[in-house]
Motif scaffolding. Structure first.
Motif, short mmCIF file in Angstrom:
data_model
loop_
_atom_site.label_atom_id
_atom_site.label_comp_id
_atom_site.label_asym_id
_atom_site.label_seq_id
_atom_site.Cartn_x
_atom_site.Cartn_y
_atom_site.Cartn_z
N LYS A 264 98.07 51.31 49.22
CA LYS A 264 98.77 51.78 48.05
C LYS A 264 100.28 51.74 48.28
CE LYS A 264 98.25 55.79 45.03
NZ LYS A 264 97.81 55.22 43.76
N ARG A 265 100.67 52.02 49.49
CA ARG A 265 102.10 52.08 49.79
C ARG A 265 102.38 51.57 51.19
NH1 ARG A 265 106.03 57.45 50.30
NH2 ARG A 265 107.91 56.23 50.53
N ILE A 266 103.53 50.91 51.36
CA ILE A 266 103.96 50.48 52.70
C ILE A 266 105.41 50.89 52.88
CG2 ILE A 266 104.15 48.58 54.36
CD1 ILE A 266 102.56 47.40 51.42
N ASN A 267 105.67 51.62 53.95
CA ASN A 267 107.03 52.02 54.25
C ASN A 267 107.18 51.97 55.77
OD1 ASN A 267 109.39 53.33 54.81
ND2 ASN A 267 108.83 55.26 53.85
N THR B 131 104.59 45.62 59.90
CA THR B 131 103.89 45.60 58.61
C THR B 131 104.46 44.59 57.61
OG1 THR B 131 105.30 47.43 57.95
CG2 THR B 131 103.11 48.00 58.72
N SER B 132 105.40 43.76 58.03
CA SER B 132 105.98 42.78 57.11
C SER B 132 104.88 41.95 56.46
CB SER B 132 106.90 41.82 57.87
OG SER B 132 108.01 42.49 58.34
N GLY B 133 105.02 41.73 55.16
CA GLY B 133 104.08 40.85 54.47
C GLY B 133 102.87 41.55 53.90
N LEU B 134 102.65 42.83 54.24
CA LEU B 134 101.52 43.55 53.65
C LEU B 134 101.80 43.82 52.17
CD1 LEU B 134 100.55 46.33 56.23
CD2 LEU B 134 99.38 44.17 55.80
N ARG B 135 100.74 43.84 51.36
CA ARG B 135 100.88 44.08 49.92
C ARG B 135 99.97 45.22 49.48
NH1 ARG B 135 100.12 38.23 47.31
NH2 ARG B 135 98.31 38.39 48.67
N PRO B 136 100.36 45.99 48.48
CA PRO B 136 99.43 46.97 47.91
C PRO B 136 98.19 46.23 47.43
CG PRO B 136 101.64 47.33 47.04
CD PRO B 136 101.68 46.04 47.80
N LEU C 192 111.95 47.28 50.95
CA LEU C 192 111.97 48.35 51.95
C LEU C 192 110.80 49.29 51.84
CD1 LEU C 192 115.38 50.13 52.36
CD2 LEU C 192 114.13 48.73 53.97
N ASP C 193 110.26 49.43 50.65
CA ASP C 193 109.19 50.39 50.43
C ASP C 193 108.42 49.91 49.20
OD1 ASP C 193 107.59 52.62 50.13
OD2 ASP C 193 109.20 54.07 50.34
N VAL C 194 107.11 49.84 49.31
CA VAL C 194 106.28 49.46 48.16
C VAL C 194 105.35 50.62 47.90
CG1 VAL C 194 104.91 47.60 47.20
CG2 VAL C 194 106.00 47.30 49.42
N TYR C 195 105.35 51.13 46.68
CA TYR C 195 104.43 52.21 46.36
C TYR C 195 103.74 51.80 45.07
CZ TYR C 195 102.64 56.95 46.46
OH TYR C 195 101.82 58.06 46.55
N GLU C 196 102.58 51.27 45.19
CA GLU C 196 101.85 50.71 44.06
C GLU C 196 102.73 49.72 43.32
OE1 GLU C 196 100.27 54.31 42.17
OE2 GLU C 196 98.32 53.43 42.68
N VAL D 2 103.72 42.67 45.44
CA VAL D 2 104.88 42.46 46.28
C VAL D 2 104.55 42.80 47.73
CG1 VAL D 2 107.17 43.37 46.79
CG2 VAL D 2 106.55 42.76 44.47
N ARG D 3 105.10 42.01 48.66
CA ARG D 3 104.84 42.25 50.08
C ARG D 3 105.95 43.08 50.70
NH1 ARG D 3 101.06 38.74 52.12
NH2 ARG D 3 100.52 37.05 50.70
N TYR D 4 105.58 43.87 51.69
CA TYR D 4 106.56 44.64 52.43
C TYR D 4 107.49 43.67 53.17
CZ TYR D 4 108.65 47.89 55.68
OH TYR D 4 109.55 48.62 56.41
N ASN D 5 108.78 43.93 53.10
CA ASN D 5 109.79 43.12 53.80
C ASN D 5 110.04 41.76 53.17
OD1 ASN D 5 111.57 43.73 55.73
ND2 ASN D 5 110.20 43.46 57.47
#
Lengths: 466, 594
Positions: free
Chosen positions: B9-12, B57-62, A52-56, A31-34
């Protein structure tokens, strides 16, 4: 749904937590951020959201829509793309909801291209400094706080004051004058009442402006979280109209207080550390990402002029919403309950109001050579008058000096003849300046220190009638 | 330096957590994701590395790669900086515009200095010369006013083996240095420095000369020294930006670096458009020939605001080391502090006041400590200075909030803006009761050369203003007329000082810049007026007679006269009028006495 390209992307039924407008989904991959998310509830309702937040493999999704009925059995589809809207000139004349659903009974729009709604930053080096006078036909604005195309000038109001009537008047009158050029009104409602919206619609309709407007509506009973995306949809359309189709766009955003409240609810749901009054620390940057979309670009004809309206909670100008707005916008028009109470319309108090870009838009070859000087003199004289009025309240009018009495009289006439005007009265700038000179003539000539002698000789009624 | 590769690993928001970045150090620059967005390591715990990303950071993926550069975020330094407009990461916004159109795109990397431009290089050393870090090996005339001195990079010394002259790009080798260990090191016009580390110098010098800004309320009442620091707090609408722009235009620094940090895009556009047209009153050259802009406006990613301030200060130190006086203007440090708060919140650090991190005061202190007047490295003992002036935007105009109150502790001068003054159209709206400076003693030598009584005038004028503000309170209740004549004279003199000295019109041809000689003269005659008028009051002359003199009211407009002689002549007229009044009352007194 037109915010996503098509029905594609993996669907997950692994919602583990529901917290206000936030869903925690587990076991998700890639999954992509945003990224844009579609959530299908048990009853078949579909709402949209973003990541809003991706953690693994764990994802926090914020939904834009009603938060009632969210449950652990919701189906979440990840679209793989950020939120975009289709753009074409056919959007003009249309009405959409805050999540871009047509509200006018017409089909979903089709565009030549789909543009991202969240991220749009004009390169500062490519910006054209705004300098084109935009006549609103309202004396207290044109004469003392002139607006220029590409400016963002908010109205700071309070509940119960006629900010909507004034905004509609500005929309009506400023676009009429520019009719030889392409213009459009982009109207974004955030949490306003149905009757307020109806008022705008009716006003636009009777002047034919409705055919030249795009309306994005999130009314008071619509899902509050949708307000986060509504202005971004509106401004993405505004940018397309201005910078792709060369139109002069007036964007009216009302009410920004409604927007900020939505921002606060999400922040609280996310358990973020608040800055002031529960509002998040990033509210300045978030507001900037909206307000800064006004402007002009070098080499492009169009412009976005922005008029956000906000009601100051409790009339407090130091409240974070007006305060942060004032730091970003190029001035502010402040409505006064006192003037309103005296029956003055529009009740703009010129003393704390300010248009930072006025100096670039008025003067010789733009409006008139005496414009800025007259404005400064009016400021000075009205300030003197208000001071005299305050003093009279303490020591009584009879104890005032002759000079003070004169300024007191000036202030009263100024409010009645200059500030006050009809809702449908459209004063050209020459008329505004003529009224101003008529008032300044009440004062001794040698007290007109902010006006050059040359301009006094040219424009003062005493020399003109002779 | 070896590259390390990890995975997201994480994007916030602007916070990205990566794993597998072995050997990463805090402050290291990284490239994040397939778009290779620029970021920096902010925290390491075990195998996990927290990164602050300077782009959206929109669109970044783990799972996307993170590449560590093994080096901290660097400023590129060399000819081509002058006149440029950079973003917070030193990318030329003009080049970005050409490359990607009027809207900012992500993941675009362009070199800060133009690679295709050739510079005329003149050597100052010859083969066989021994050189050490900071020595000038040659010069490039970068603009008509700035001679760019090419320095031996910090940490190097040895013998010049060869050196060339002629036209070079920044990447060409202009000289070869043989280090004591025998290594042959090519020297170029370009060099690098990590932005968060202050550049070294030989020693600090006492600060003893003013940064003349041509703004009377600053230079005379609340001066800042070259190498000093000042803060300018003010709510919105208090004329902060225009005051800063005036300082940028007229201050007598050799180089001006204007950092627009989280402020309005249109305002930046206004500066960028109008600055190139302005002339320096001292050199007659265009101001753009000594200016560098960093335009990191409010809707650019928050994290880059943090970097933009250090980028600007590093460039300033680089010119300081060449022997120049550099003025750095930051508008606004509050937005920079908010960036600190943002990343601290995302790192889930325990907040101190209003969500700001506990290390806020440390960071503010460190930033202002990069100001100073120093002897640079190199054997010719060049002296240069960095003066830092930072705007502060207190929420609700409340000076007790953390950023304003902390800043006030660390700066040498404070120019407190006042919304009330701004409403009265009193500009610059610097409140004389709330502002301060710690530089009066060290700058006295400069001013007494213009007039030995300078300090007395200054202190007396401040005393009159202070007394007047007390009297105004009373007058507001009982009316001015009810005050005794000697007190009304104080009010009249304060009005003359306020309107005729403190108020300065940025748009008036003459008034926009007031040289020190004129400042001293204006102040002197205002104080002399007061002394003379006091005598008259003692003789029983009513204040209204004095106020009624045309020559007295002329004092209000003296600031618009260009020639010092005109000021003298105007004062002679005041004096003549006052003498006549005096004679009249003395005669009347004699008559009564007789």
């Amino acid at each position: 749904m037109s915010l996503a390209r098509e029905k594609a992307g993996p669907v997950y039924r692994t919602v583990r937590e529901v917290r206000g407008p936030l869903l925690v989904v587990e076991g998700v991959k890639g999954v992509r951020y945003n990224e844009l998310v579609e959530v299908k509830l048990a009853d078949g309702t579909e709402i949209i959201g973003t990541v809003l937040d991706v953690y693994e493999n764990r994802v926090v999704v914020q939904v834009f829509g009603q938060t009632e009925g969210l449950s652990l059995d919701a189906a979440v589809r990840f679209t793989g793309d950020v939120m975009r809207i289709p753009l074409s000139e056919d959007l003009v004349g249309r009405i959409f909801s805050g999540s871009f659903r047509p509200l006018d009974g017409l089909p979903e729009p089709i565009g030549y291209e789909r543009r991202e709604i969240f991220v749009s930053v004009i390169n500062p080096a490519a910006r054209e400094p705004p300098s084109e006078f935009m006549q609103t036909g309202i004396s207290v604005i044109d004469g003392m706080n002139a607006l220029v195309r590409g400016q963002k000038l908010p109205i700071f109001s309070e509940a119960g004051l006629p900010h909507n009537i004034m905004a509609a008047q500005i929309a009506r009158q400023s676009t009429v004058l520019g009719s030889e050029e392409e213009f459009a009104v982009v109207f974004c409602a955030m949490g306003i009442k149905h009757e307020e919206y109806e008022y705008f619609r009716r006003e636009f309709e009777r002047t034919g402006a409705l055919d030249r407007s795009v309306m994005i509506l999130n009314l008071a009973d619509d899902p509050i979280i949708e307000r986060i995306i509504a202005p971004r949809i509106a401004l993405t359309i505004a940018e397309y109209l201005a910078f792709d189709l060369d139109m002069h766009v007036l964007a009216i955003l009302t009410d920004m207080t409604g927007y900020c409240e939505a921002l606060r609810s999400i922040s609280i749901a996310r358990e973020e550390v608040p800055a002031r009054k529960g509002y998040p620390g990033y509210m300045y940057s978030d507001l900037a990402s909206i307000y800064e979309r006004a402007g002009k670009i070098k080499g492009k004809k169009g412009s976005i002029t922005m008029m956000p309206i906000l009601t100051m909670p409790g009339g407090d100008i130091t409240h974070p919403i007006p305060d942060l707005t004032g730091y970003i916008t190029e001035g502010q028009l402040i409505l006064s309950r006192e003037l309103h109470g005296r029956g003055i319309y529009p009740p703009v108090n010129p003393l704390p109001s300010l248009s930072r870009l006025m100096k670039d838009g008025v003067g010789p070859r733009r409006t008139r050579e005496d414009h800025m000087e007259v404005a400064n003199q009016l400021y000075m004289a009205y300030a003197e008058g208000v001071r005299a009025r305050d003093l009279a309240r303490i020591i009584g009018e009879l104890s005032l000096s002759d000079r003070e009495k004169r300024y007191l009289k000036f202030a009263e006439e100024f409010e009645k003849r200059f500030i006050n005007q009809g809702v449908y009265e459209n004063r050209p700038i020459e008329k505004t300046l003529e009224i101003a000179w008529g008032l300044l003539a009440m004062l001794p000539e040698d007290e007109l220190v902010r006006i050059s002698e040359e301009n006094i000789r040219k424009y003062h009624p005493r020399y003109r009638s002779a | 330096m070896s590259q390390q590769v990890g995975a997201i690993k994480r994007i916030n928001g602007s916070l990205v957590v990566a794993e597998g970045l072995r050997g990463a150090r805090t402050g290291d620059a990284v490239y994040i994701g397939e778009l290779r967005l620029i970021g920096e390591v902010v925290r390491i715990s075990g195998d996990l590395v927290a990164l602050q990303c300077y782009e959206d950071t929109s669109g970044l993926r783990p799972g996307e790669p993170v590449i560590g550069t093994g080096a901290p975020l660097m400023a590129e330094l060399g000819p081509g900086l002058i006149g440029e407009i950079f973003d917070g990461l030193e990318r030329s916004e003009i080049e970005l515009w050409k490359l990607t159109g009027p809207f900012i795109r992500r993941g675009v990397r362009i070199a800060p200095l133009r690679r295709d431009r050739r510079w005329g290089f003149e050597s100052r050393v010859k083969p066989g010369d021994e050189v050490e870090e900071g020595d000038v090996i040659g010069v490039v005339q970068e603009s008509s006013v700035v001679e760019h001195r090419i320095l031996v990079p910090v940490g190097l010394r040895g013998v010049i083996e060869s050196i060339e002259e002629g036209s070079f790009t920044v990447d060409d080798t202009i000289a070869v240095l043989v280090a004591p260990d025998g290594r042959r090191i090519p020297l170029k016009l370009v060099q690098y420095w990590p932005v968060r580390i202050p550049r070294p110098y030989r020693e600090r010098m006492p600060i003893d000369r003013p940064l003349i800004t041509g703004q009377r309320v600053i230079d005379t009442f609340f001066p800042v020294a070259k190498g000093g620091t000042a803060a300018i707090p003010g709510g919105f609408g208090s004329g902060k930006t225009i005051t800063l722009q005036q300082i940028a235009k007229w201050s007598d620094a050799d180089i001006v670096i204007y950092i627009g940090c989280g402020e309005r895009g249109n305002e930046m556009a206004d500066i960028l458009t109008h600055f190139p047209e302005l002339e320096d009153p001292r050199t007659g050259k265009k101001l753009i020939e000594r200016a560098i802009f960093i335009a990191n406006v409010s809707n650019l990613p928050v994290a880059a605001r943090e970097a933009s301030v250090y980028m600007g200060v590093t460039i300033a130190e680089y010119f300081r080391d060449q022997g120049y006086d550099v003025a750095v203007i930051i508008d606004s440090t509050s937005r920079w502090a908010e960036a600190l708060r943002d990343i601290s919140g995302r790192l889930e650090e325990i907040p101190a006041e209003e969500g700001y991190p506990a290390y806020l005061s440390e960071r503010i202190a460190e930033l202002y400590e990069r100001a100073g007047r120093v002897v640079a490295l190199g054997r010719d003992r060049r002296i240069g200075s960095v003066t830092i002036m930072g705007a502060v935007s207190p929420p609700g105009g409340d000076f007790s909030e953390p950023v304003t109150s902390t800043t006030m502790r660390f700066v040498g001068a404070l120019w407190a803006l006042d919304t009330e003054l701004a409403y009265r159209r009193h500009f610059p709206a610097i409140n004389w009761l709330r502002s301060f400076t710690r530089y009066v003693e060290v700058l006295e030598d400069f001013w007494v050369k213009l007039d030995p009584q300078w300090r007395t005038y200054r202190e007396r004028a401040l005393a009159i203003l202070e007394e007047a503000s007390r009297l105004e309170e009373i007058a507001r209740v009982i009316g001015e007329k009810a005050l005794p004549n000697d007190q009304r004279l104080i009010l009249l003199t304060a009005e003359i000082i306020r309107e005729g000295f403190l108020v300065q019109n940025a748009y008036h041809r003459v008034d926009t810049y007031c040289p020190p000689e004129r400042q001293v003269k204006l102040l002197k005659i205002m104080i002399s007026f007061y002394d003379f008028a006091s005598e008259l009051i003692k003789l029983g002359v009513p204040v209204d007679r004095i106020r009624g003199l045309k020559s007295v009211m002329e004092l209000l407009r003296l600031k618009e006269r260009e020639e010092l002689e005109e000021i003298d002549a105007a004062y002679e007229r005041v004096r003549g009028d006052l003498e006549r009044l005096k004679a009249e009352y003395e005669a009347a007194g004699v008559m009564r006495g007789a």
